[in-house]
Design an enzyme around this catalytic site. Structure first.
Site, PDB file in Angstrom:
ATOM      1  N   VAL A 693       0.842  -1.186   0.000  1.00 23.53           N
ATOM      2  CA  VAL A 693       0.000   0.000   0.000  1.00 23.53           C
ATOM      3  C   VAL A 693       0.886   1.248   0.000  1.00 23.53           C
ATOM      4  O   VAL A 693       1.828   1.340   0.785  1.00 23.53           O
ATOM      5  CB  VAL A 693      -0.913   0.022   1.242  1.00 23.53           C
ATOM      6  CG1 VAL A 693      -1.844   1.215   1.177  1.00 23.53           C
ATOM      7  CG2 VAL A 693      -1.713  -1.256   1.336  1.00 23.53           C
ATOM      8  N   ASP A 821     -12.219 -11.279   5.377  1.00 20.64           N
ATOM      9  CA  ASP A 821     -10.942 -11.042   6.050  1.00 20.64           C
ATOM     10  C   ASP A 821     -11.097  -9.918   7.072  1.00 20.64           C
ATOM     11  O   ASP A 821     -10.344  -8.946   7.069  1.00 20.64           O
ATOM     12  CB  ASP A 821      -9.853 -10.735   5.029  1.00 20.64           C
ATOM     13  CG  ASP A 821      -8.448 -10.875   5.620  1.00 20.64           C
ATOM     14  OD1 ASP A 821      -8.323 -11.448   6.728  1.00 20.64           O
ATOM     15  OD2 ASP A 821      -7.494 -10.423   4.985  1.00 20.64           O
TER      16      ASP A 821
END
Ligand SMILES: *[C@@H]1O[C@H](CO)[C@@H](O)[C@H](O)[C@H]1NC(C)=O
Length: 998
Positions: A693, A821
């Site tokens: 990220v 998740d």
């Protein structure tokens, strides 16, 4: 004078205590042995002559001596006060729900004790063998302590004991045969102890007075002894969650008083026993999660069962006709088995059925016409079978119905006219059958109809004008039928309509005027019809519209400029006869697929006008074109030259931007190239299983987070060589699964869900551009030295926010989205610590049946957050998200990691459970949290525990979780902080509706 002085001395030096009687003095001794932090014993004082008016104390009227002491729920701590046995007439003691933390002393001198309740304390040590010496003891409840060891042999000698409850302790021996000697016993409750593996002693069959036998989760092995059939007074038999094998003994059919039998979660085999017809009181039979086989015996069906739960077995066979004869059967849920054959045609003739769920089996044949004969039927859930024939006309009188799901069958014929107008029905789902005929005008009476889903059938005729009278209609989905004619004008009166999907019909005429009154419309799909005329300009004022598909019609005229006002995720006006200039907003690469096949539409980027326009001034145009071509040539040569130069110069850093596909879901204030340029290793702010990220600060000062997903190919994104890029451009490889998912996620709008701005893809790499969350992830913050920033009100708000986000995914998205998740690292915090659920890296869209899309092929979830059932089912659904969310709650409350070396073998869930049992809640809660929020923290902890129930069915829905969290917070604000207490389990009735996801 001297006398006066003496008496003065007397009064001052022994102030008043002379007046209190001996029993009172004993009780004051008890008081002094306890730590009484809530001052529950403040009324206990030596000024009174007797203790009879003290809190919790009752005396015998005649003798004035103490007979009963009830100090339940008083937050007392300290050892068990043996002094009590000096109160000779004491027959009743309750210390339920305190913090008594010693062993149980020898109290055999309490000769008159009848009732001893020490449940929910912190008692340790063994069961004292002297308890059996209490000649009058009838009631012994030690539930919820930390008592360990084995049963003392003396326990076979209780003389009058009626109730023995040792639930939730640490008993680790086995259940002894001599318990079968306590012939007075009415209730034997030993559930939830870590017993060594042992059999159910056949001697328990001697307890002929037994009414309740609870042996849930007692590590029982072997078979269920036949002798249990001798318990003629038994009304509750619970042997669930053990390792019992063999078949269910037919002797259980002799339990003539039984109301409830729970055998779920064992390894029982064989068929359900014959001869159950004697059990006229049986209301609930739960044999789910075993390995039973065969048919459901006829006898069962003649019972007055309210609930028959045979979920997740392996029944293969037919439902016997006699099920129809059951006099009091009012709930029949046999979904998700492998039942075949036809339903008995007189089903419902005798039974006052209310809830009928046979979904997800392999039934064939017609719907029984008598299903609603008693006029009680509310839910009729029959999806995913192979039912055929028509909807019986008798059902059009079934005014009690409120939920009808007949989707995914082979039903056909016309719908009985008045069936359309049943007054209480809010969901009518007939999707994917072969129904034909018109929508009846009687639909005007469907005052509660909110979801009308009749796609994929053969319905025809025109839509009735009466549809405008269905005032609560929120979703009307009738795609892929044969409806024709014009859209009824009245449709614009449906001001609650959110989804109108009429794709794939033969509808014609213009779009209705006044469409802007559909204020809630967010999805309008009229694709693949024969609509003509212009797109009304008013469409631009449908402020929440985000899905607009009018493709494949015969619409003419210009594209209304107002469309630019909308925040559309999907815009498709392709294959029409639109003309004129493209509004500037749409004249972009991002919209290049939105306007294909409109030959008269003009734009620079995605569409170009047809030659017809140019014919009028041919010569002029020819000149212009020559000049243009020339200029273009010069330009191209220049660009190529520059490009070659540039490549030599900065070969390593080159990115072939031309082959990036951009999909955007919001109006973007930036271009994809700006992002590509900033993907520098210096900007990496995180790294996960699915990719890196980056934080990218755009030229306008705003920041976005860019997630670069690892591609299948080894090569990174930064240095893709040009040749390969070219080759790809010629034979583009599209990952449709990914595209579809991203598209779905891009559509999501919720304050507690991280916004996905856009995605850019090539074969090697995929970029997802999200809004940037300045405070990072909850997990990072909570488990770092900065966790002090998270005080309880902040944590509470975060957990509530996240719950709302998840609840939105589960309940408000169609189809529902399972995150897959959920973890603290996927809950991101904005500048004000508002929380948003993020990273649908592995989230998949599930269809209504709960089947996971086929693209799923890797393990879902993260270590420590994975629900236990995943190990054996490999299926994820909403309930697995709820488990993971429960783990996040525990993480927030305890401040611990889900997997911590300090827990040993355990994960956080097991650690919390055992620590709660052994030491109490104070040892579980994060010591950094202010104790003044104790009560609220315990409530939230409790919710975490419910969410992490080992059985999915016991976990509340996300919607319910939100509600419980709100209640936990609201109460605290009203009442302020209250006393410390132990945890009491939540009860809720949610979650039994697994076979019928709405
Ligand atoms: C029992 O509780 C009291 C009061 O909280 C405490 O002082 C004492 O140490 C505890 N005893 C044991 C054995 O834990």
């Amino acid at each position: 004078m001297l006398l006066l002085f003496l008496s003065f001395l007397l009064f001052t030096s022994f102030p008043l205590s002379l007046s209190l009687n001996q029993e009172g003095l004993y009780l004051l001794q008890l008081k002094s042995s306890f730590s009484d932090s809530d001052s529950a014993l403040s009324s206990w004082n030596s000024r009174d002559p007797t203790p009879c008016n003290w809190h919790g104390v009752s005396c015998d009227g005649a003798s004035g001596s103490v007979t009963s002491l009830d100090l339940s729920n008083a937050n007392l701590a300290g050892p068990f006060p043996s002094v009590l046995c000096r109160l000779h007439n004491l027959s009743y003691i309750s210390f339920y729900y305190n913090n008594i933390n010693s062993t149980i002393p020898d109290i055999s001198t309490c000769r008159n004790l009848v009732h001893l309740d020490l449940s929910q304390n912190l008692l340790t040590g063994d069961l004292p063998h002297t308890l059996a010496d209490l000649p009058n003891l009838k009631y012994l409840d030690l539930t919820g302590n930390n008592i360990s060891g084995d049963f003392p042999a003396s326990f076979g000698r209780f003389q009058k004991l009626e109730v023995l409850s040792l639930v939730y302790n640490l008993l680790d021996g086995t259940i002894p045969a001599f318990l079968g000697n306590i012939s007075t016993l009415r209730m034997l409750n030993l559930s939830y102890n870590p017993f060594s593996p042992g059999r159910i002693p056949p001697e328990l069959g001697n307890l002929t007075h037994l009414e309740i036998l609870w042996l849930t989760e007692c590590n029982l092995v072997g078979e269920i002894p036949d002798s249990l059939g001798r318990l003629k007074r038994l009304n509750d038999l619970d042997l669930a969650i053990n390792h019992l094998v063999g078949s269910i003994p037919s002797s259980l059919a002799e339990l003539v008083s039984v109301v409830q039998i729970e055998l779920y979660n064992n390894s029982l085999t064989g068929e359900l026993p014959r001869g159950f017809s004697n059990l006229t009181n049986l209301r609930l039979l739960d044999a789910s999660m075993n390995r039973l086989t065969g048919k459901i015996p006829d006898e069962l069906t003649r019972l007055s069962l309210e609930s028959l739960n045979l979920y997740s077995n392996k029944f293969e066979g037919t439902l016997p006709p006699s099920i129809a004869d059951s006099p009091a059967l009012y709930e029949l849920r046999i979904f998700q088995n492998r039942l075949t054959g036809e339903l008995p045609q007189n089903l419902g003739k005798i039974s006052p059925l209310r809830w009928f769920d046979v979904s997800s089996n392999q039934f064939t044949g017609p719907i029984p016409p008598s299903l609603c004969e008693k006029g009680r039927l509310q839910e009729m859930l029959m999806i995913y079978n192979s039912f055929s024939g028509q909807i019986p006309s008798s059902l059009e009188q079934c005014r009690s119905l409120n939920r009808i799901r007949l989707g995914h069958n082979k039903l056909s014929g016309e719908i009985p006219t008045r069936f359309w107008g049943l007054p209480h029905v809010y969901l009518l789902e007939l999707v994917n059958n072969s129904f034909s005929g018109h929508i009846g005008k009687s639909i005007a009476n469907a005052k509660n109809l909110s979801l009308l889903i009749i796609s994929r059938n053969q319905f025809n005729g025109s839509l009735p004008e009466e549809i405008g009278l269905v005032g609560k209609l929120a979703k009307f989905s009738a795609s892929n039928n044969k409806f024709n004619g014009v859209l009824p004008k009245s449709i614009v009166k449906l001001d609650g309509l959110g989804i109108l999907d009429l794709q794939g019909n033969e509808l014609e005429g213009g779009l209705p005027s006044g469409i802007d009154s559909l204020k809630k419309l967010n999805e309008l799909n009229l694709a693949d019809n024969k609509f003509s005329g212009e797109i009304p300009d008013e469409i631009g004022s449908l402020s929440v519209l985000n899905y607009l598909d009018l493709s494949d019609n015969q619409l003419t005229g210009r594209i209304p400029l107002g469309l630019q006002n909308l925040k559309l995720n999907q815009l498709n006006l392709s294959d029409n006869l639109l003309s004129g200039e493209l509004p500037p907003l749409f004249d972009k690469e991002a919209y290049k697929n939105s306007f294909l096949g409109n030959p008269d539409l003009c734009g620079n980027f995605s569409v170009s006008c047809d030659k017809r326009d140019e014919d009028k001034h041919k010569g002029y145009v020819w000149l212009l074109r020559s000049i243009f071509v020339l200029a273009a040539l010069v330009f191209i040569v220049g660009v190529v030259w520059f490009y070659l130069k540039y490549r030599n110069y900065k070969k390593a850093k080159a990115i072939d931007k031309s082959k990036w596909t951009l999909m955007s879901f919001h109006k973007l204030g930036f271009s994809e190239y700006e992002i590509l340029d900033c993907l520098d290793e210096d900007n990496v702010i995180g790294k996960g299983a699915s990719g890196k990220v980056y934080k990218v600060v755009l030229s306008n000062g705003e920041a976005v987070a860019v997630k670069k997903l690892w591609g299948g190919v080894q090569k990174g994104c930064d240095n893709v060589d040009i040749e390969k890029g070219m080759a790809q451009a010629e034979s583009p490889v599209r990952d449709d699964g990914f595209q579809a998912e991203v598209e779905t996620l891009g559509k999501i709008r919720h304050k507690n869900i991280v916004k996905l701005w856009c995605s850019c893809t090539t074969r090697d790499c995929k970029l997802l551009v999200y809004e940037y969350m300045p405070n990072g992830s909850l997990g990072d913050l909570l488990h770092s030295c900065k966790s002090g920033l998270l005080d309880w009100p902040t944590r509470y708000k975060i957990i509530l926010d996240a719950a709302e986000g998840l609840s939105y995914l589960h309940h408000d998205c169609v189809p529902p989205i399972v995150h897959r998740d959920v973890k603290s690292n996927n809950i991101l915090l904005d500048g004000d610590f508002g929380a948003r659920v993020a990273d649908f890296g592995v989230a998949k869209v599930v269809d209504a049946a709960g089947k996971v899309a086929k693209s799923m092929s890797f393990i879902a979830g993260s270590c420590g957050y994975i629900a236990p059932e995943y190990a054996y089912t490999l299926r994820v659904n909403e309930k697995s998200d709820i488990y993971s969310f429960g783990v996040v709650i525990l993480e927030l409350v305890t401040g611990r990691l889900p997997i911590d070396p300090g827990f040993g073998e355990k994960d956080i869930v097991k650690w919390v459970c055992t620590t709660l049992d052994q030491k109490g809640a104070d040892y579980v809660v994060d010591s950094k949290l202010d104790p003044c929020f104790k009560e609220e923290i315990y409530k939230v902890l409790n919710i975490g525990l419910v969410c992490t129930s080992p059985l999915p069915i016991n976990r509340p829905s996300m919607r319910r979780v939100v509600k419980m969290l709100q209640e936990a917070g609201a109460e605290n604000q009203l009442k302020g902080t209250k006393k410390d207490g132990k945890l009491t389990p939540y009860y809720y009735e949610d979650g039994l509706d697994q076979g019928s996801v709405a």
